[in-house]
Enzyme design. Structure first.
Site, short mmCIF file in Angstrom:
data_model
loop_
_atom_site.label_atom_id
_atom_site.label_comp_id
_atom_site.label_asym_id
_atom_site.label_seq_id
_atom_site.Cartn_x
_atom_site.Cartn_y
_atom_site.Cartn_z
N TYR A 1 -31.30 31.45 145.45
CA TYR A 1 -30.62 30.69 146.50
C TYR A 1 -31.30 30.94 147.84
CZ TYR A 1 -26.18 29.31 144.13
OH TYR A 1 -25.22 28.73 143.34
N ASP A 2 -31.52 32.23 148.17
CA ASP A 2 -32.04 32.59 149.49
C ASP A 2 -33.50 32.17 149.68
OD1 ASP A 2 -29.55 33.71 149.94
OD2 ASP A 2 -30.21 35.73 149.39
N HIS B 1 -27.61 36.18 150.41
CA HIS B 1 -26.45 36.51 149.60
C HIS B 1 -26.55 37.98 149.21
CE1 HIS B 1 -26.43 32.15 149.44
NE2 HIS B 1 -25.18 32.21 149.02
N ASN C 1 -16.80 37.08 143.80
CA ASN C 1 -17.16 35.98 142.91
C ASN C 1 -16.99 36.43 141.47
OD1 ASN C 1 -18.01 34.31 144.98
ND2 ASN C 1 -20.04 33.96 144.15
#
Length: 171
Positions: free
Chosen positions: A35-36, A90, A136
């Site tokens: 993601y990052d 994240h 999460n």
């Protein structure tokens, strides 16, 4: 007067092998880091063919059988993480693993997702910052002997700064 009957929840099964622990730990790292880094090829390589994506706690909906292609389209959308003016990190805090079966594990992860939005794709001038703090649930499936990321369910504890302005939205 009879005493109230209290149902005690069953203890979660924490009995995963050390090898699975190492593989699942790398898998959650790859999820966050892809993601990052906006490394969409790496993300695609670790996801299951279908995913459960439950974004009800963040104002969207739940998809029980989202295809890998639809998940990738959502994540890489220019109104979401595909926006080239958004940088993220994240950060994973503590994690514990819940074994559902030999082919299914739920990861419970603490997460801080930092977001920085720039004025342009040159990434020189910061327009705004917004961060989210959550736990999460991540779902993992062993498919043909290989562990895959099979979805998530974030539970946001709180947001800070201008998080509500970070994403343009999925249309």
């Amino acid at each position: 007067m009879s005493p109230a009957v209290r149902k005690i929840p069953a203890e979660p099964n924490l009995d995963i092998s050390f090898q699975d622990y190492l593989i699942l730990s790398k898998l959650v790292f790859d999820w966050a880091d892809s993601y990052d880094a906006k490394d969409w090829d790496r993300l695609r390589s670790i996801i299951a063919p279908t995913l459960t994506v439950d974004y009800t706690k963040i104002g969207l909906k739940r998809w029980d059988n989202m295809s890998a292609d639809d998940y990738m389209a959502m994540i890489t959308h220019p109104g979401f993480l595909g926006d080239k003016t958004i940088k993220t990190q994240h950060l994973l805090g503590q994690t514990w693993w819940e074994k559902i079966s030999d082919t299914e594990v739920i990861g419970h992860h603490q997460l801080r997702a930092a977001h920085q939005v720039y004025e342009t794709e040159e990434l020189k001038t910061v327009k705004l910052r917004g961060h989210s703090h959550a736990t999460n649930e991540h779902y993992y499936l062993k498919i043909d002997g290989v562990w895959k990321f099979a979805g998530l369910k974030p539970n946001v504890r709180f947001d800070e700064l201008r998080f509500d302005e970070v994403f343009k939205g999925l249309d």
